[in-house]
Design an enzyme around this catalytic site. Structure first.
Site, PDB file in Angstrom:
ATOM      1  N   HIS A  14       0.845  -1.191   0.000  1.00  0.00           N
ATOM      2  CA  HIS A  14       0.000   0.000   0.000  1.00  0.00           C
ATOM      3  C   HIS A  14       0.879   1.239   0.000  1.00  0.00           C
ATOM      4  O   HIS A  14       2.095   1.164   0.106  1.00  0.00           O
ATOM      5  CB  HIS A  14      -0.988   0.011   1.177  1.00  0.00           C
ATOM      6  CG  HIS A  14      -0.370   0.233   2.519  1.00  0.00           C
ATOM      7  ND1 HIS A  14      -1.028   0.862   3.542  1.00  0.00           N
ATOM      8  CD2 HIS A  14       0.835  -0.104   3.021  1.00  0.00           C
ATOM      9  CE1 HIS A  14      -0.266   0.907   4.622  1.00  0.00           C
ATOM     10  NE2 HIS A  14       0.868   0.322   4.327  1.00  0.00           N
ATOM     11  N   CYS A  33       6.149   5.854   4.122  1.00  0.00           N
ATOM     12  CA  CYS A  33       4.889   5.170   3.773  1.00  0.00           C
ATOM     13  C   CYS A  33       4.232   5.802   2.547  1.00  0.00           C
ATOM     14  O   CYS A  33       3.270   5.249   2.002  1.00  0.00           O
ATOM     15  CB  CYS A  33       3.919   5.186   4.945  1.00  0.00           C
ATOM     16  SG  CYS A  33       4.515   4.207   6.341  1.00  0.00           S
ATOM     17  N   HIS A  39       4.944   0.145  -0.706  1.00  0.00           N
ATOM     18  CA  HIS A  39       5.725  -0.641   0.250  1.00  0.00           C
ATOM     19  C   HIS A  39       4.802  -1.724   0.791  1.00  0.00           C
ATOM     20  O   HIS A  39       3.584  -1.628   0.668  1.00  0.00           O
ATOM     21  CB  HIS A  39       6.292   0.240   1.374  1.00  0.00           C
ATOM     22  CG  HIS A  39       5.258   0.781   2.304  1.00  0.00           C
ATOM     23  ND1 HIS A  39       4.435   1.841   1.973  1.00  0.00           N
ATOM     24  CD2 HIS A  39       4.891   0.399   3.551  1.00  0.00           C
ATOM     25  CE1 HIS A  39       3.615   2.091   2.983  1.00  0.00           C
ATOM     26  NE2 HIS A  39       3.861   1.227   3.953  1.00  0.00           N
ATOM     27  N   HIS A  41       3.760  -5.087   3.695  1.00  0.00           N
ATOM     28  CA  HIS A  41       3.759  -5.575   5.071  1.00  0.00           C
ATOM     29  C   HIS A  41       3.300  -7.025   5.118  1.00  0.00           C
ATOM     30  O   HIS A  41       2.560  -7.487   4.240  1.00  0.00           O
ATOM     31  CB  HIS A  41       2.789  -4.757   5.940  1.00  0.00           C
ATOM     32  CG  HIS A  41       3.158  -3.328   6.074  1.00  0.00           C
ATOM     33  ND1 HIS A  41       4.174  -2.887   6.901  1.00  0.00           N
ATOM     34  CD2 HIS A  41       2.654  -2.227   5.477  1.00  0.00           C
ATOM     35  CE1 HIS A  41       4.263  -1.573   6.811  1.00  0.00           C
ATOM     36  NE2 HIS A  41       3.353  -1.144   5.944  1.00  0.00           N
ATOM     37  N   ASP A  79      -4.763 -10.603   0.071  1.00  0.00           N
ATOM     38  CA  ASP A  79      -3.461 -11.268   0.105  1.00  0.00           C
ATOM     39  C   ASP A  79      -2.720 -11.107  -1.222  1.00  0.00           C
ATOM     40  O   ASP A  79      -3.274 -11.378  -2.294  1.00  0.00           O
ATOM     41  CB  ASP A  79      -3.629 -12.748   0.438  1.00  0.00           C
ATOM     42  CG  ASP A  79      -2.308 -13.431   0.742  1.00  0.00           C
ATOM     43  OD1 ASP A  79      -1.398 -12.770   1.288  1.00  0.00           O
ATOM     44  OD2 ASP A  79      -2.179 -14.631   0.437  1.00  0.00           O
ATOM     45  N   HIS A  80      -1.477 -10.652  -1.114  1.00  0.00           N
ATOM     46  CA  HIS A  80      -0.617 -10.406  -2.267  1.00  0.00           C
ATOM     47  C   HIS A  80      -1.251  -9.426  -3.251  1.00  0.00           C
ATOM     48  O   HIS A  80      -1.129  -9.560  -4.461  1.00  0.00           O
ATOM     49  CB  HIS A  80      -0.226 -11.721  -2.955  1.00  0.00           C
ATOM     50  CG  HIS A  80       0.768 -12.494  -2.156  1.00  0.00           C
ATOM     51  ND1 HIS A  80       0.391 -13.335  -1.134  1.00  0.00           N
ATOM     52  CD2 HIS A  80       2.114 -12.526  -2.193  1.00  0.00           C
ATOM     53  CE1 HIS A  80       1.456 -13.872  -0.595  1.00  0.00           C
ATOM     54  NE2 HIS A  80       2.532 -13.384  -1.215  1.00  0.00           N
ATOM     55  N   GLU A 128       0.187  -4.416  11.503  1.00  0.00           N
ATOM     56  CA  GLU A 128       0.899  -4.035  10.286  1.00  0.00           C
ATOM     57  C   GLU A 128       2.358  -4.473  10.404  1.00  0.00           C
ATOM     58  O   GLU A 128       2.971  -4.911   9.439  1.00  0.00           O
ATOM     59  CB  GLU A 128       0.801  -2.525  10.081  1.00  0.00           C
ATOM     60  CG  GLU A 128       1.430  -2.046   8.801  1.00  0.00           C
ATOM     61  CD  GLU A 128       1.318  -0.546   8.647  1.00  0.00           C
ATOM     62  OE1 GLU A 128       0.750  -0.109   7.635  1.00  0.00           O
ATOM     63  OE2 GLU A 128       1.790   0.188   9.539  1.00  0.00           O
TER      64      GLU A 128
END
Length: 139
Positions: A14, A33, A39, A41, A79-80, A128
């Site tokens: 995100h 960020c 980037h 997490h 996810d991903h 996070e």
């Protein structure tokens, strides 16, 4: 009252960015960020259901059903993925953990009511990083 929790994991990218601000203000407020190229997490989502045990099963909620529900309604969608671009329920929203966990609540709260008559969604905890997390108890 019993609190039953299930932890699920997902990886996502995100960028924190307010389109109403200048580039300078975004970088000042969001720092790394706001990285132009995103980037990522390794997120942990903990879903907590509160209630009393079903006298026939001893469960507040069947954890297998809860896990399946969380994965189908939330994890498979994030996810991903890039939270800013790929996730329909995040379009037009800041991709902060605070906003994300509120959107998860909107999805999970009614669905959990369908799999247990003895409990209800109590809390969502979204990690996070190992040191940064948010908790949400609904409105």
């Amino acid at each position: 009252m019993i609190h039953v929790s299930r932890k699920e994991h997902f990886n996502a990218a995100h960028k924190l960015w307010n389109p109403n601000w200048s580039d300078e203000k975004n970088f000042e407020v969001f720092g790394p960020c706001a990285n132009v190229n995103w980037h990522g997490h390794n997120f942990e989502l903990i879903v907590t259901v509160k209630g009393l045990p079903d006298p026939e099963t001893g469960f507040v909620v069947d954890l297998k059903q809860l896990s399946t529900l969380i994965r189908r309604l939330v994890i498979d969608k994030v996810d991903h993925k890039n939270l800013n671009v790929d996730v329909d329920f995040m379009h037009g929203k800041l991709a902060s953990c605070e906003i994300l966990v509120m959107e998860f609540w909107k999805i999970l709260n009614p669905a959990i009511k369908e799999i247990t008559k003895f409990g209800g969604l109590y809390k969502l905890t979204l990690y996070e990083t190992p040191r940064n997390f948010v908790e949400y108890y609904g409105e």
